[in-house]
Scaffold this active site. Structure first.
Site, PDB file in Angstrom:
ATOM      1  CG  ASP A 347      -1.815   1.156   1.336  1.00 60.61           C
ATOM      2  OD1 ASP A 347      -2.699   1.288   0.478  1.00 60.61           O
ATOM      3  OD2 ASP A 347      -1.653   1.965   2.280  1.00 60.61           O
ATOM      4  CD  GLU A 384      -2.244   2.223  -3.386  1.00 57.80           C
ATOM      5  OE1 GLU A 384      -3.440   2.445  -3.649  1.00 57.80           O
ATOM      6  OE2 GLU A 384      -1.780   2.261  -2.233  1.00 57.80           O
TER       7      GLU A 384
END
Length: 714
Positions: A347, A384
């Site tokens: 993330d 990401e």
């Protein structure tokens, strides 16, 4: 709470590594890092809430350690750190705050008293140290034993064969009528045969689990009586989240059982990991673990001790700190080796490449430590590629071993099917995004293509809403992005208008088919195949209810969507040319034509001017399967049929002239989004140069059989 001091001879020296709490030699060895502490106590918490404090007198390499005889598995514990409290230097040591072990394998309890957990009084940047004891108001660490159920043989699915399926452990089975109620919403619920059957019938090769690290709700949610459903608020990077266990205290065993069940079905397990920030938030947040141990060693700070925030979550882990690099790599190895995980999606991964908060460095210490680790280098590593700042947007900027969530793919495909863009950028996305990934030793499958994800509209909502509708989140609809690139097709939300509902379903099929037929690695979002809706909410992070959970009794119109999705996933799996591991290069194939050719609706090849016509809404691409570059598991090249993919986003039907005989002696319609299940409306064999009519807003796939390709290359 009562405190019973321990005799000085109660603790032995032990060793500094590995960090954490480890049963050995008739007791437990504790080891925790704090370079700034003057002293550290391990605090053993009894079932009655009493506390026994034992000072760890040994310090090696900045690690405080000791072996406490007589301690057993299941013992609850925490740390108290004595040391400097100097906010101007970012130092927040406070022995009144009981701290979770960053290396705890189990965490129990939750944050219940925000005031007790605060390390300060008054102003978080200048206030004095709080003397309120946090014991009884904060989570505790738990000593665990190593090992557990076997996690099975890792499937090791080649990346080019992968189809990812992003799901939430709780939300996937919380409402499943055929899973026993005690198992719904748990690790064992996902391991249940009916859950596994859905995944295998769908054809996905990996589940990408939303965060399963133990996490804690943010103070704002606690005050509002809400809950962080998604889990992007980590507390411990080694402990599985306890509320996903069907039996309290057995989360490690149940997680391993889940992994074994998935591996037994040939499905890999990928974890969404949040190494960019923690649940401690900004300076006004609670002191639960890292902040009280050694805040400057864990968190990025700016001048005068202020915390940097590249994540939008109040704090940022310092990816340039050796302490953080060790924490991250130790955690990843533990989940890989001990819990059987196959890969990780990072993330806000750009923060890991910004040591000191500066510019992005794809060869940062953190990235280098991960990709050169002999264990982690074998995992699927997915970034990401952005954070909460403009400088963090790095799609295409990561190093050779990293796959990326391709946000450019999502945006372009959404724009094309809502009629907001031409075909130039779409061509790159369909063919593996070579403009992003073909310059630094990467492969097409390192583009993780997606249309929807947990964050944003579901597929159904993407074709049903123009605007977000997040009122249920309690933030007056201010949260969530306004850049949805969606189209409601004339009515906002649900409607009984049959023409609109049919068009929405066709558009959903267009989006799914585009995703699954594009070169790269497709990622589906759980529930899209069953027509799941969040009623227009594009940020349901705090809705732990039917809004977010999958409905396993979907409406009648969901049946053909599920059948269509299964059909296209299977088609992809059976067609090597549609999932090639190499970029198209214009190389000569057995047909004598390049490996990829782009056509206009009139049957002629695109020229340079055509690509810059922003009014074009039709694109045809021919892929030569005679030399597809795909390989079997033994490494041998495999041939395939050739394929003609035709996409038309215009508002009116269009006649498309098929290519000449050099591209195929015949063309067999194989997929048509104009029908509910994707079966061709006109399944008869077509001759070269014949004309086919495409419905407005539709996609068709035709197969050119390879039988005539018998002449070998010179």
């Amino acid at each position: 709470m009562a405190t019973r001091p321990a005799p000085d001879n109660q603790v032995l020296a032990g060793r500094p590594f590995p960090l954490g709490a480890h049963p050995e030699a008739g007791g437990v060895r504790f080891a925790v890092t704090s370079a700034v502490a003057d002293s550290v106590e391990v605090c053993l918490i009894g079932e009655d809430g009493t506390e026994r404090r034992i000072e760890l007198t040994e310090r090696t390499f900045g690690v405080w350690h000791g072996l406490v005889p007589g301690v057993t598995v299941g013992q609850r514990y925490g740390y108290r750190v004595h040391g400097p409290y100097d906010l101007a230097r970012g130092l927040r040591c406070n022995p009144a705050k009981l701290l979770v072990d960053p290396y705890a394998r189990r965490i129990t309890g939750r944050l219940t008293d925000l005031v007790a957990a605060q390390g300060f009084v008054g102003d978080p940047d200048r206030g004095p140290k709080s003397t309120v004891d946090s014991l009884g108001s904060v989570p505790l660490s738990v000593v665990t034993s190593p090992g557990g159920p076997e996690t099975g043989i890792k499937p090791e699915v080649p990346f080019e064969e992968s189809v990812f399926y992003e799901l939430h452990v709780k939300g996937f089975t919380a409402q499943h009528p055929f899973i026993p109620e005690p198992l719904r919403g748990t690790y064992l619920g996902l391991a249940h045969p009916v859950a596994i059957e859905h995944l295998t019938r769908l054809g996905v090769t990996a589940v990408e689990l939303l965060p399963v690290h133990a996490y804690a709700d943010e103070p704002a949610l606690i005050r509002a009586g809400r809950h962080n459903y998604w889990g992007y608020s980590p507390l411990g990077y080694f402990a599985p989240h306890p509320s996903y266990a069907s039996e309290p205290g057995r989360e490690v065993e149940e997680f391993r059982t889940m992994v074994a069940a998935l591996h037994g079905a040939g499905i890999e397990v990928i974890l969404d990991v949040v190494f960019n920030h923690t649940c401690e938030g900004g300076p006004d947040g609670p002191t639960l673990s890292l902040r009280g141990l050694d805040a400057p060693a864990y968190y990025l700070h700016t001048r005068r001790g202020h915390m940097a925030d590249l994540t939008g979550c109040g704090n940022t882990l310092d990816a340039g700190s050796p302490t953080v690099v060790r924490l991250v790599t130790d955690s990843l190895r533990y989940w890989t080796q001990e819990l059987g995980v196959d890969g990780f999606r990072f993330d806000l991964a750009s923060t890991l490449g910004r040591p000191g908060g500066g510019g992005f460095d794809r060869d940062s210490a953190m990235f280098t430590a991960i990709t050169t680790d002999p264990v982690l280098a074998r995992c699927k590593l997915i970034a990401e590629p952005w954070d909460a700042t403009a400088g963090g947007y790095q799609v295409g900027g990561f190093g050779p071993q990293w796959a990326e969530w391709n946000g450019r793919y999502r945006d372009t495909v959404r724009d094309f099917w809502r009629g907001a863009t031409g075909v130039r950028d779409l061509a790159y996305r369909l063919s593996g995004s070579s403009d992003l990934y073909d310059h630094n030793l990467r492969r097409p499958w390192q583009s993780v293509n997606f249309i929807t994800a947990h964050d944003g509209f579901t597929l159904r909502d993407l074709v049903s809403y123009n605007e977000k509708h997040n009122e249920a989140n309690g933030e007056d609809n201010r949260d969530g992005t306004t850049d949805n690139r969606s189209w409601n097709h004339g009515v906002e939300g649900e409607t009984g208008n049959e023409a609109i509902t049919k068009l929405r379903a066709r558009q959903a099929r267009n989006l799914l088919a585009t995703l699954l037929l594009s070169t790269g690695t497709p990622m589906l979002t759980a529930g899209d195949e069953m027509w799941r809706t969040q009623q227009g909410n594009n940020n349901a992070y705090c809705l732990d209810d039917e809004t977010s959970w999958i409905d396993w009794t979907p409406p009648e119109e969901a049946v053909p969507i599920l059948a269509f999705t299964r059909r296209v996933v299977r088609l992809r799996a059976e067609s090597p040319a549609l999932r090639q591991p190499e970029f198209f290069e214009g190389r000569t194939t057995l047909s004598g034509k390049p490996d990829l050719v782009w056509f206009r609706p009139d049957g002629e090849e695109f020229d340079e001017v055509d690509w810059f016509d922003e009014d074009r809404r039709t694109l045809c691409l021919w892929i030569d399967g005679s030399n597809s570059q795909a390989r079997n598991r033994e490494g041998a090249l495999v041939t395939d049929h050739s394929w003609l993919l035709m996409l038309h986003s215009g508002d009116e039907p269009v006649d498309v002239v098929l290519p000449g005989p050099e591209y195929g002696e015949t063309f067999k319609p194989t997929l048509d989004t104009g029908t509910a299940d994707g079966s061709p409306a006109n399944p008869g064999v077509l001759e070269p140069k014949s004309t086919i009519r495409m419905t407005a807003h539709s996609l068709q796939l035709l197969r050119a059989p390879r039988d005539h390709l018998t002449t070998p290359l010179p």
